[in-house]
Design a protein around this motif. Structure first.
Motif, PDB file in Angstrom:
ATOM      1  N   VAL A  49     -13.139  -1.487  -2.338  1.00  0.00           N
ATOM      2  CA  VAL A  49     -12.211  -1.563  -1.213  1.00  0.00           C
ATOM      3  C   VAL A  49     -12.291  -2.926  -0.519  1.00  0.00           C
ATOM      4  CG1 VAL A  49     -11.473  -0.494   0.967  1.00  0.00           C
ATOM      5  CG2 VAL A  49     -12.316   0.940  -0.899  1.00  0.00           C
ATOM      6  N   ALA A  69     -10.929   5.863   0.066  1.00  0.00           N
ATOM      7  CA  ALA A  69     -11.218   6.789  -1.042  1.00  0.00           C
ATOM      8  C   ALA A  69     -10.205   6.672  -2.176  1.00  0.00           C
ATOM      9  CB  ALA A  69     -11.257   8.222  -0.524  1.00  0.00           C
ATOM     10  N   GLY A  70      -8.955   6.359  -1.847  1.00  0.00           N
ATOM     11  CA  GLY A  70      -7.933   6.177  -2.882  1.00  0.00           C
ATOM     12  C   GLY A  70      -7.868   7.391  -3.787  1.00  0.00           C
ATOM     13  N   GLU A  80      -8.454   6.885   4.214  1.00  0.00           N
ATOM     14  CA  GLU A  80      -7.611   6.151   3.264  1.00  0.00           C
ATOM     15  C   GLU A  80      -6.382   5.644   4.009  1.00  0.00           C
ATOM     16  OE1 GLU A  80      -7.571   4.935   0.100  1.00  0.00           O
ATOM     17  OE2 GLU A  80      -5.494   4.424   0.512  1.00  0.00           O
ATOM     18  N   TYR A  81      -5.952   4.460   3.637  1.00  0.00           N
ATOM     19  CA  TYR A  81      -4.824   3.840   4.332  1.00  0.00           C
ATOM     20  C   TYR A  81      -3.470   4.128   3.661  1.00  0.00           C
ATOM     21  CZ  TYR A  81      -1.963   0.393   6.620  1.00  0.00           C
ATOM     22  OH  TYR A  81      -0.967  -0.211   7.333  1.00  0.00           O
ATOM     23  N   ALA A  82      -3.434   4.108   2.330  1.00  0.00           N
ATOM     24  CA  ALA A  82      -2.155   4.245   1.614  1.00  0.00           C
ATOM     25  C   ALA A  82      -1.691   5.709   1.632  1.00  0.00           C
ATOM     26  CB  ALA A  82      -2.309   3.764   0.174  1.00  0.00           C
ATOM     27  N   TYR A 137      -2.979   5.087 -11.170  1.00  0.00           N
ATOM     28  CA  TYR A 137      -4.336   4.571 -10.943  1.00  0.00           C
ATOM     29  C   TYR A 137      -5.377   5.451 -11.657  1.00  0.00           C
ATOM     30  CZ  TYR A 137      -8.332   2.689  -8.358  1.00  0.00           C
ATOM     31  OH  TYR A 137      -9.527   2.101  -8.016  1.00  0.00           O
ATOM     32  N   TYR A 180      -5.279  -6.856  -9.136  1.00  0.00           N
ATOM     33  CA  TYR A 180      -5.089  -5.775 -10.105  1.00  0.00           C
ATOM     34  C   TYR A 180      -3.708  -5.170  -9.982  1.00  0.00           C
ATOM     35  CZ  TYR A 180      -6.511  -3.029  -5.973  1.00  0.00           C
ATOM     36  OH  TYR A 180      -6.604  -2.499  -4.707  1.00  0.00           O
ATOM     37  N   PHE A 203       1.478   2.481  -3.505  1.00  0.00           N
ATOM     38  CA  PHE A 203       0.331   2.706  -4.405  1.00  0.00           C
ATOM     39  C   PHE A 203       0.557   4.024  -5.156  1.00  0.00           C
ATOM     40  CE2 PHE A 203      -3.950   3.190  -5.879  1.00  0.00           C
ATOM     41  CZ  PHE A 203      -4.557   1.938  -5.783  1.00  0.00           C
ATOM     42  N   ASN A 226      -7.307   2.912   8.879  1.00  0.00           N
ATOM     43  CA  ASN A 226      -7.488   1.552   8.405  1.00  0.00           C
ATOM     44  C   ASN A 226      -8.958   1.173   8.565  1.00  0.00           C
ATOM     45  OD1 ASN A 226      -7.505  -1.239   8.052  1.00  0.00           O
ATOM     46  ND2 ASN A 226      -5.459  -1.466   8.947  1.00  0.00           N
ATOM     47  N   LEU A 227      -9.572   0.807   7.451  1.00  0.00           N
ATOM     48  CA  LEU A 227     -10.975   0.372   7.487  1.00  0.00           C
ATOM     49  C   LEU A 227     -11.200  -0.676   8.582  1.00  0.00           C
ATOM     50  CD1 LEU A 227     -13.827  -0.482   6.320  1.00  0.00           C
ATOM     51  CD2 LEU A 227     -12.585  -1.764   4.580  1.00  0.00           C
ATOM     52  N   ASN A 274     -10.007   8.427  -6.126  1.00  0.00           N
ATOM     53  CA  ASN A 274     -11.307   8.539  -6.796  1.00  0.00           C
ATOM     54  C   ASN A 274     -12.151   9.542  -6.024  1.00  0.00           C
ATOM     55  OD1 ASN A 274     -13.708   8.335  -8.117  1.00  0.00           O
ATOM     56  ND2 ASN A 274     -14.129   6.202  -7.543  1.00  0.00           N
ATOM     57  N   SER A 333     -11.118  -5.426  -2.745  1.00  0.00           N
ATOM     58  CA  SER A 333      -9.893  -5.090  -3.495  1.00  0.00           C
ATOM     59  C   SER A 333      -8.740  -4.746  -2.567  1.00  0.00           C
ATOM     60  CB  SER A 333     -10.161  -3.905  -4.433  1.00  0.00           C
ATOM     61  OG  SER A 333     -11.173  -4.203  -5.349  1.00  0.00           O
ATOM     62  N   MET A 334      -8.691  -5.442  -1.420  1.00  0.00           N
ATOM     63  CA  MET A 334      -7.627  -5.152  -0.445  1.00  0.00           C
ATOM     64  C   MET A 334      -7.018  -6.416   0.145  1.00  0.00           C
ATOM     65  SD  MET A 334      -9.673  -3.854   2.904  1.00  0.00           S
ATOM     66  CE  MET A 334     -10.469  -5.062   3.949  1.00  0.00           C
ATOM     67  N   TRP A 393       0.819  -1.220   0.000  1.00  0.00           N
ATOM     68  CA  TRP A 393       0.000   0.000   0.000  1.00  0.00           C
ATOM     69  C   TRP A 393       0.848   1.263   0.000  1.00  0.00           C
ATOM     70  CZ3 TRP A 393      -4.278  -1.526  -1.764  1.00  0.00           C
ATOM     71  CH2 TRP A 393      -4.822  -2.742  -1.374  1.00  0.00           C
TER      72      TRP A 393
HETATM   73  C1  LIG Z   1      -8.961  -0.503  -5.785  1.00  0.00           C
HETATM   74  S1  LIG Z   1      -8.573   0.871  -4.772  1.00  0.00           S
HETATM   75  C2  LIG Z   1     -10.134   1.765  -4.759  1.00  0.00           C
HETATM   76  C3  LIG Z   1      -9.909   3.244  -4.606  1.00  0.00           C
HETATM   77  C4  LIG Z   1     -11.142   4.132  -4.811  1.00  0.00           C
HETATM   78  N1  LIG Z   1     -12.102   3.963  -3.732  1.00  0.00           N
HETATM   79  C5  LIG Z   1     -11.822   3.924  -6.131  1.00  0.00           C
HETATM   80  O1  LIG Z   1     -13.054   3.883  -6.161  1.00  0.00           O
HETATM   81  O2  LIG Z   1     -11.165   3.860  -7.173  1.00  0.00           O
HETATM   82  C6  LIG Z   1      -8.517   0.171  -3.135  1.00  0.00           C
HETATM   83  C7  LIG Z   1      -8.287   1.227  -2.095  1.00  0.00           C
HETATM   84  O3  LIG Z   1      -8.397   0.660  -0.784  1.00  0.00           O
HETATM   85  C8  LIG Z   1      -7.392   1.230   0.026  1.00  0.00           C
HETATM   86  N2  LIG Z   1      -7.157   0.337   1.170  1.00  0.00           N
HETATM   87  C9  LIG Z   1      -6.539  -0.849   1.160  1.00  0.00           C
HETATM   88  N3  LIG Z   1      -6.528  -1.383   2.388  1.00  0.00           N
HETATM   89  C10 LIG Z   1      -7.180  -0.506   3.198  1.00  0.00           C
HETATM   90  C11 LIG Z   1      -7.493  -0.496   4.567  1.00  0.00           C
HETATM   91  N4  LIG Z   1      -7.151  -1.501   5.358  1.00  0.00           N
HETATM   92  N5  LIG Z   1      -8.178   0.572   5.062  1.00  0.00           N
HETATM   93  C12 LIG Z   1      -8.527   1.593   4.256  1.00  0.00           C
HETATM   94  N6  LIG Z   1      -8.251   1.639   2.936  1.00  0.00           N
HETATM   95  C13 LIG Z   1      -7.579   0.589   2.408  1.00  0.00           C
HETATM   96  C14 LIG Z   1      -6.235   1.323  -0.930  1.00  0.00           C
HETATM   97  O4  LIG Z   1      -5.197   2.138  -0.469  1.00  0.00           O
HETATM   98  C15 LIG Z   1      -6.911   1.856  -2.167  1.00  0.00           C
HETATM   99  O5  LIG Z   1      -7.037   3.253  -2.137  1.00  0.00           O
END
Ligand SMILES: C[S@@+](CC[C@H](N)C(=O)[O-])C[C@H]1O[C@@H](n2cnc3c(N)ncnc32)[C@H](O)[C@@H]1O
Length: 250
Positions: free
Chosen positions: A153, A60-61, A81-83, A18, A192, A13, A135-136, A63, A156-157, A10
């Motif tokens: 998310v 949110a990443g 957001e974590y990253a 992206y 991905y 990233f 962290n979610l 987006n 996808s994590m 992460w």
């Molecule tokens: C595929 S991206 C989606 C980003 C954005 N929400 C979008 O719609 O394009 C996955 C996102 O989840 C975040 N993420 C991964 N693990 C996480 C966690 N434990 N807590 C919060 N966010 C996390 C990543 O950093 C990344 O921004």
């Protein structure tokens, strides 16, 4: 060995890569999702609810469209957001310089609705949006929001089924009773690539999404969108609904 959330790179990233891959040329499916969210939130608030809600976009990443879809309904929006590179990207988008023009086509879809048309998006975004590294999986229901989004998310994590379920439960546990939400998942994703790095996914279909949300949601609407945006998945699933009164044990 399954890749767990904590195993993925992460901190590496790349938000620009992206955005280039996913949002710089708006895809029809994202524009469709934005319209579905706009109409759903518009319907939830059609009694003219004032802008006193607090919104959250989890993971949110890079987006902005989920946060943009909450603008008319909120006095504050928090992007969790974590990253770290994504946190920095989001802070720049919320700075007085205003968000990048790449997000304008998404706002154009939203602004076809009168509640959105009444908002000046750049000013309002800078005014009410804040970013926090979090962290979610640490959301434990202590803080709750009145409207929420989580896009790509929980699925996808991590490759682990328990982390997918926990991700969904933590998100739903962070919403107040009656809160409208929108959440999206890549269908049957095998992982991905972002720039030079590979990220894990858990394979979901409509049934798994429904099963993960149904304990926490009223009026659940699931849209199984058969659009392919890249190799290695089979479409996109959008879930819309309202948080019910069940107590989430996160
Ligand atoms: C595929 S991206 C989606 C980003 C954005 N929400 C979008 O719609 O394009 C996955 C996102 O989840 C975040 N993420 C991964 N693990 C996480 C966690 N434990 N807590 C919060 N966010 C996390 C990543 O950093 C990344 O921004």
């Amino acid at each position: 060995m399954m890749d767990r959330n904590a195993d993925a790179p992460w901190s590496k990233f790349d938000p620009e890569a992206y955005v280039d891959a996913n949002y710089r040329s708006p895809l029809e499916v994202d524009l469709l999702i934005v319209r579905l969210m706009r109409d759903y939130f518009g319907k939830c608030f059609e009694d003219g609810v004032p802008r006193t809600g607090r919104g959250v976009d989890v993971g949110a990443g890079a987006n902005l469209y989920p946060a943009l879809s909450m603008l008319p309904w909120c006095e504050k929006v928090l992007l969790l957001e974590y990253a770290q590179p994504n946190v920095e990207y989001l802070e720049k988008q919320a700075s007085p310089a205003g968000f990048d023009t790449v997000w304008d086509p998404f706002w154009d879809q939203l602004s076809a609705h009168p509640a959105y048309a009444a908002v000046e998006p750049r000013g309002r975004f800078g005014e009410i949006v804040r970013v926090e590294r979090a962290n979610l999986l640490d959301l434990d229901g202590q803080r709750r929001w009145d409207i929420g989004t989580m896009f790509f998310v929980a699925d996808s994590m991590s490759e682990c089924p328990d982390e997918f379920r926990r991700g969904v439960t933590c998100f739903m546990g962070a919403l107040t009773e009656g809160a409208p939400f929108a959440t999206a998942f890549m269908k049957e994703s095998v992982g991905y690539q972002v720039g030079d790095h590979r990220y894990p996914a858990y394979r979901v279909n409509e049934e798994r999404v429904r099963e993960s949300l149904s304990d926490w949601a009223d009026d659940l609407e699931i849209h199984d969108l058969h659009h392919m945006v890249r190799e290695g998945h089979e479409g996109i699933i959008l879930a819309l609904g309202r948080r019910n009164s069940a107590i989430a044990d996160t």
